[in-house]
Design a protein around this motif. Structure first.
Motif, short mmCIF file in Angstrom:
data_model
loop_
_atom_site.label_atom_id
_atom_site.label_comp_id
_atom_site.label_asym_id
_atom_site.label_seq_id
_atom_site.Cartn_x
_atom_site.Cartn_y
_atom_site.Cartn_z
N GLN A 175 27.76 11.37 39.19
CA GLN A 175 26.75 12.26 38.62
C GLN A 175 25.48 12.17 39.45
O GLN A 175 25.15 11.11 39.97
N THR A 176 24.80 13.29 39.60
CA THR A 176 23.54 13.27 40.35
C THR A 176 22.43 12.62 39.54
O THR A 176 21.33 12.42 40.05
N HIS A 229 30.02 20.24 42.20
CA HIS A 229 28.57 20.15 42.33
C HIS A 229 27.92 19.89 40.98
O HIS A 229 28.45 20.28 39.93
N GLN A 230 26.77 19.25 41.05
CA GLN A 230 25.98 19.02 39.85
C GLN A 230 24.52 19.19 40.22
O GLN A 230 24.13 19.01 41.38
N GLU A 261 20.96 17.83 38.53
CA GLU A 261 20.27 17.06 37.49
C GLU A 261 18.79 17.38 37.52
O GLU A 261 18.20 17.61 38.59
N LEU A 263 25.45 23.50 29.64
CA LEU A 263 24.94 22.25 30.20
C LEU A 263 24.69 21.24 29.10
O LEU A 263 24.75 21.56 27.91
N GLY A 318 21.54 18.23 32.86
CA GLY A 318 22.50 18.31 33.97
C GLY A 318 23.37 19.54 33.83
O GLY A 318 23.89 19.82 32.74
N GLY A 374 26.32 22.30 35.93
CA GLY A 374 27.29 22.47 37.01
C GLY A 374 27.13 23.83 37.66
O GLY A 374 27.38 24.86 37.03
#
Length: 348
Positions: A172-173, A214-215, A217, A288, A314, A316
């Motif tokens: 996770q970012t 991709h994420q 945050e 989200l 967060g 996507g």
């Protein structure tokens, strides 16, 4: 025949042979034949021992002049032959500049890059900083600094690619949050950051999941941050991405690093909330997760949770792009099918 006469004859024949030569190779061969170590001029000079001493300087000068004259004739002819070759090539390779130029396909940014950059520009306009972070991350930042200790059951929600016991491919970012809170000087103002990038989980590859995706945050830390600030931010984001008429709603959820935690739905952009196949006839689409940052997360960065509060979210980019453009298979983003990708030239 005297040596003097032999040298003069060599000069005359050499110059004539150079003038008659038609190819560069012939001229190179002539140079070696006449002026090389085994050539006739060298052989002739070996007879100098039979020449009276008083005549040797004259013969030596003549021999040098013969060499120079033949060399000059060969070089002059080489230049003429080169000019002829160039002229012939120019004649054969003439281009018709009036012909239309060949067209070239102009590429475009990948639809995921377009989606991410569009969201980045939205938050930059709100004063956020962009901090991509590290794809190879420490367990400490990926889990523990997010209020997920080693024995926490929430770790089971993310099947992780570990490199060592302490290094992993980030899941996770959110991992960048702890680093930014550690580095930020709150005497200079609030922390407002987004962290876009690639994350990795051992998910099965199917139409809606991928082991790599991709994420993005987001985190805001300041005094008196509330759920109202979070809702206003996400409502503006969803309207920016999905259209001006979008509404959002919060549903209770659980994330170890936020309390309270919420799932965020946006009113269906296809049916306007009336209900359709895309929203499964509910009028809402989940987009989200978010919440107010857990006090433990702030305290681990040395931030007094009695003075400061924060919100985090967060999202996507794949999911945003799929919902916005009606894409039904996440794998389409990664197969490099030009027929699929060229549909999205400059869509944002």
């Amino acid at each position: 025949m005297s040596l003097n006469d032999r040298l003069k004859e060599l000069r005359e024949n050499g110059i004539n042979d150079a003038k008659r030569a038609q190819h560069l190779q012939d001229l190179n061969d002539l140079r070696v034949q006449l002026l090389g170590k085994k050539g006739p001029i060298t052989q002739a000079l070996r007879g100098m021992k039979d020449v009276p001493k008083e005549q040797r300087p004259e013969i030596g000068t003549l021999a040098n002049n013969v060499k120079k004259d033949i060399q000059t004739a060969i070089e002059s002819r080489i230049e003429e032959v080169n000019k002829r070759i160039i002229a012939q090539k120019l004649q054969e390779e003439t281009l018709d500049v009036t012909l239309p130029a060949q067209s070239h396909e102009v590429g475009t940014k990948h639809i995921l890059n377009q989606t991410i950059e569009d969201i980045e520009q939205f938050f930059i306009g709100l004063g956020y900083e962009v901090a991509p972070g590290y794809e190879v991350e420490e367990d400490h930042y990926n889990f523990e600094r997010l209020n997920i200790p080693k024995d926490h059951p929430a770790r089971d929600m993310q099947d992780t690619f570990y490199i060592t016991n302490e290094l992993l491919m980030r899941t996770q970012t959110s991992a960048q949050e702890g680093r930014d809170m550690d580095a930020h000087d709150f005497s200079k103002g609030p922390l407002k950051m987004i962290s876009p990038g690639i994350v990795y989980r051992r998910d099965d590859d199917d139409a809606t999941h991928s082991h790599q995706f991709h994420q993005l945050e987001g985190l805001v830390v300041d005094k008196n941050i509330s759920m109202a600030d979070l809702k206003g931010t996400l409502e503006a984001l969803c309207r920016h991405v999905f259209g001006p008429d979008r509404e959002i709603r919060f549903r209770p959820s659980f994330f170890p690093f936020t309390e309270p935690s919420v799932e965020v739905d946006v009113s269906c952009f296809n049916c306007g909330g009336e209900g359709c196949r895309i929203c499964k006839y509910t009028g809402w689409i989940e987009v989200l997760g978010a919440g107010l940052t857990h006090p433990n997360v702030l305290e681990m960065s040395g931030i007094d949770s009695n003075v400061y509060s924060a919100f985090a979210f967060g999202l996507g980019p794949e999911r945003f792009a799929m919902l916005k453009y009606g894409i039904d298979d996440i794998r389409d983003f990664y197969t490099n099918d030009v027929r699929f990708l060229e549909q999205f030239k400059g869509v944002n």
